[in-house]
Design an enzyme around this catalytic site. Structure first.
Site, PDB file in Angstrom:
ATOM      1  N   PRO A  17       0.852  -1.192   0.000  1.00 17.43           N
ATOM      2  CG  PRO A  17       0.075  -0.982   2.189  1.00 17.43           C
ATOM      3  CD  PRO A  17       0.841  -1.897   1.279  1.00 17.43           C
ATOM      4  CG  MET A  18       3.635   2.387  -1.558  1.00 17.03           C
ATOM      5  SD  MET A  18       5.004   2.368  -2.732  1.00 17.03           S
ATOM      6  CE  MET A  18       4.346   1.316  -4.023  1.00 17.03           C
ATOM      7  CB  ALA A  19      -0.329   7.469   1.092  1.00 19.97           C
ATOM      8  CB  CYS A 102       1.157   5.465   8.928  1.00 18.22           C
ATOM      9  SG  CYS A 102       1.500   7.106   8.263  1.00 18.22           S
ATOM     10  CG  ASN A 202       7.032  -4.051   3.174  1.00 14.38           C
ATOM     11  OD1 ASN A 202       6.857  -3.103   3.939  1.00 14.38           O
ATOM     12  ND2 ASN A 202       7.268  -3.887   1.894  1.00 14.38           N
ATOM     13  N   GLY A 203      10.100  -4.787   2.925  1.00 11.59           N
ATOM     14  CA  GLY A 203      11.208  -3.882   3.212  1.00 11.59           C
ATOM     15  C   GLY A 203      12.444  -4.247   2.432  1.00 11.59           C
ATOM     16  CG  ASP A 204      15.424  -2.302   2.559  1.00 11.53           C
ATOM     17  OD1 ASP A 204      14.789  -1.287   2.213  1.00 11.53           O
ATOM     18  OD2 ASP A 204      16.173  -2.340   3.548  1.00 11.53           O
ATOM     19  NE  ARG A 227      11.188   2.253   0.021  1.00  8.28           N
ATOM     20  CZ  ARG A 227      12.149   2.235   0.921  1.00  8.28           C
ATOM     21  NH1 ARG A 227      12.796   3.342   1.202  1.00  8.28           N
ATOM     22  NH2 ARG A 227      12.465   1.115   1.547  1.00  8.28           N
TER      23      ARG A 227
HETATM   24  C1  LIG Z   1       5.112   6.868  -1.130  1.00  8.89           C
HETATM   25  C2  LIG Z   1       4.828   5.830  -0.065  1.00  8.89           C
HETATM   26  C3  LIG Z   1       3.579   5.769   0.518  1.00  8.89           C
HETATM   27  C4  LIG Z   1       3.290   4.790   1.486  1.00  8.89           C
HETATM   28  N1  LIG Z   1       2.026   4.706   1.987  1.00  8.89           N
HETATM   29  C5  LIG Z   1       1.691   3.673   2.801  1.00  8.89           C
HETATM   30  C6  LIG Z   1       0.343   3.440   3.189  1.00  8.89           C
HETATM   31  O1  LIG Z   1      -0.595   4.141   2.785  1.00  8.89           O
HETATM   32  N2  LIG Z   1       0.100   2.394   4.027  1.00  8.89           N
HETATM   33  C7  LIG Z   1       1.094   1.567   4.478  1.00  8.89           C
HETATM   34  O2  LIG Z   1       0.823   0.628   5.222  1.00  8.89           O
HETATM   35  N3  LIG Z   1       2.381   1.754   4.113  1.00  8.89           N
HETATM   36  C8  LIG Z   1       2.692   2.769   3.266  1.00  8.89           C
HETATM   37  N4  LIG Z   1       3.975   2.910   2.834  1.00  8.89           N
HETATM   38  C9  LIG Z   1       5.000   1.925   3.246  1.00  8.89           C
HETATM   39  C10 LIG Z   1       5.116   0.795   2.204  1.00  8.89           C
HETATM   40  O3  LIG Z   1       3.928   0.065   2.101  1.00  8.89           O
HETATM   41  C11 LIG Z   1       6.278  -0.159   2.557  1.00  8.89           C
HETATM   42  O4  LIG Z   1       6.027  -0.694   3.831  1.00  8.89           O
HETATM   43  C12 LIG Z   1       7.636   0.527   2.596  1.00  8.89           C
HETATM   44  O5  LIG Z   1       7.812   1.357   1.467  1.00  8.89           O
HETATM   45  C13 LIG Z   1       8.786  -0.510   2.659  1.00  8.89           C
HETATM   46  O6  LIG Z   1       8.766  -1.356   1.540  1.00  8.89           O
HETATM   47  P1  LIG Z   1       9.801  -1.161   0.289  1.00  8.89           P
HETATM   48  O7  LIG Z   1      11.194  -1.209   0.860  1.00  8.89           O
HETATM   49  O8  LIG Z   1       9.488  -2.281  -0.636  1.00  8.89           O
HETATM   50  O9  LIG Z   1       9.493   0.202  -0.288  1.00  8.89           O
HETATM   51  C14 LIG Z   1       4.295   3.902   1.900  1.00  8.89           C
HETATM   52  C15 LIG Z   1       5.567   3.989   1.334  1.00  8.89           C
HETATM   53  C16 LIG Z   1       5.844   4.928   0.360  1.00  8.89           C
HETATM   54  C17 LIG Z   1       7.225   4.974  -0.248  1.00  8.89           C
END
Ligand SMILES: Cc1cc2nc3c(=O)[nH]c(=O)nc-3n(C[C@H](O)[C@H](O)[C@H](O)COP(=O)(O)O)c2cc1C
Length: 333
Positions: A17-19, A102, A202-204, A227
């Site tokens: 999920p990404m806002a 969050c 999740n993460g990286d 990301r």
């Molecule tokens: C632009 C952006 C918006 C995000 N919005 C949310 C969100 O609405 N809800 C949520 O649970 N996590 C949100 N996250 C966190 C991501 O879901 C994820 O946990 C975090 O980016 C780590 O994963 P990654 O390393 O694959 O990016 C957001 C991350 C980014 C970069």
């Protein structure tokens, strides 16, 4: 395979999920690129209950996106449960996810998001009340803890499980880390070993090989990608294929990137109208252009545009030139 409640995903790849990103326009692209499950951006429980128009529009789900998880956040039991009931009865989502990660002060100050990480009892109470009130499976997305002195990931995940939660997604960072440092996959592993519900890591996860490693070494049931998929839905497709048969598909050509960027823009326009969509698309265009020679200059131009046609003309003129340069170089070579 990843199964949450009675919802079976066709693979283990999950769009995070990404806002500001995971609206139907991008989610559908992610789905078309093979993601087994797509997650929507978080929506405030109170905004849902106040029938805030923009928030209600964020609950829209296109049939083609399914299976899909809608995420809500809140700090109080009553409003959280009521919002979950609304999502349960009035949306086409398959899963209701609760945000427990969050890190933004505006959210944690209202006892929502990552604030919950400090109190497994509250997690139990909130999740149990939500599970009791709805029919759809309820999941939680959490960080590993508040800070390095308060890492309660295992207790928190156990609380989710006891409360009837159907899965937990764990981002391997603390709230204090925000997006800095590294995600700690060892703690995700501790969670996986401590609960019987599916655990999504999740993460990286930045490459298909990372996803493979997370599944093999940590034992997660699903891999959530955030990301690395920005402006790069090929990351999802390449990961699905790699997990399927070990085959590493090639990266997209510059023209393929621009074609998908324009599909994304056109879907955003259908959703929000041209003027809002073109402005919202600026950040996405920058992500699609990342790594392309001369892409920075084009990004700066796109940041000034208000119309779809200006964006399209600039992108395709640029790609034409780039292809010509690349063809000339290959002749020289
Ligand atoms: C632009 C952006 C918006 C995000 N919005 C949310 C969100 O609405 N809800 C949520 O649970 N996590 C949100 N996250 C966190 C991501 O879901 C994820 O946990 C975090 O980016 C780590 O994963 P990654 O390393 O694959 O990016 C957001 C991350 C980014 C970069």
């Amino acid at each position: 395979m990843l199964k949450i409640g009675n919802i079976e995903m066709k693979n283990q790849v999950v769009l995070a999920p990404m806002a500001g990103v995971c609206n139907p326009a991008f989610r559908l692209i992610a789905k078309e690129f093979g993601a087994g499950l797509v997650c929507a951006e978080m929506v405030s429980d109170k905004a849902i209950l106040h029938k805030n128009e923009r928030s209600l529009s964020m609950l829209y789900v296109d049939d083609r996106e399914k299976p899909l998880s809608l995420q809500i956040f809140g700090g109080e039991k009553e409003t959280l449960v009521e919002a979950a009931k609304f999502v349960d009865k009035n949306t086409n989502a398959d899963i209701i996810d609760i945000n427990m990660g969050c890190p933004v002060p505006k959210i944690t100050k209202c006892d929502a998001g990552a604030r919950w990480l400090l109190d497994p009892n509250k997690i139990y109470e909130m999740v149990a009340a939500t599970v009791d009130a709805v029919d759809k499976p309820v999941t939680v997305k959490m960080r590993i803890g508040w800070d390095e002195d308060h890492i309660f990931a295992v207790e928190n995940a156990r609380a989710v499980e006891r409360a009837g939660g159907s899965a937990v997604a764990v981002h391997g960072r603390t709230r204090v880390q925000m997006y800095e440092g590294h995600a700690d996959w060892n703690i995700i592993k501790e969670v996986k070993n401590a609960v019987n519900i599916p655990v999504i890591g999740n993460g990286d996860v930045q490459s298909p090989q990372d996803a493979r490693r997370m599944i093999d070494e940590i034992g997660v049931d699903g891999v959530m990608i955030g990301r690395a998929a920005l402006g790069n839905p090929w990351m999802l497709y390449r990961t699905v294929k790699y997990l399927e048969n070990g085959e590493l598909m090639p990266d997209p050509t510059p023209r393929e990137k621009i074609d998908v960027c324009m599909i994304h823009l056109d879907r955003l326009i259908a959703l929000r109208g041209e003027s809002v969509a073109v402005r919202e698309m600026r950040k996405h265009a920058a992500w699609y252009l990342k790594g392309l020679r001369g892409g920075g200059r084009i990004r700066d131009q796109i940041n000034m545009f208000e119309s779809r046609d200006d964006v399209a003309k600039t992108l395709y003129d640029y790609i034409g030139q780039l292809e010509e340069e690349m063809a000339n170089e290959s002749i020289v070579v």
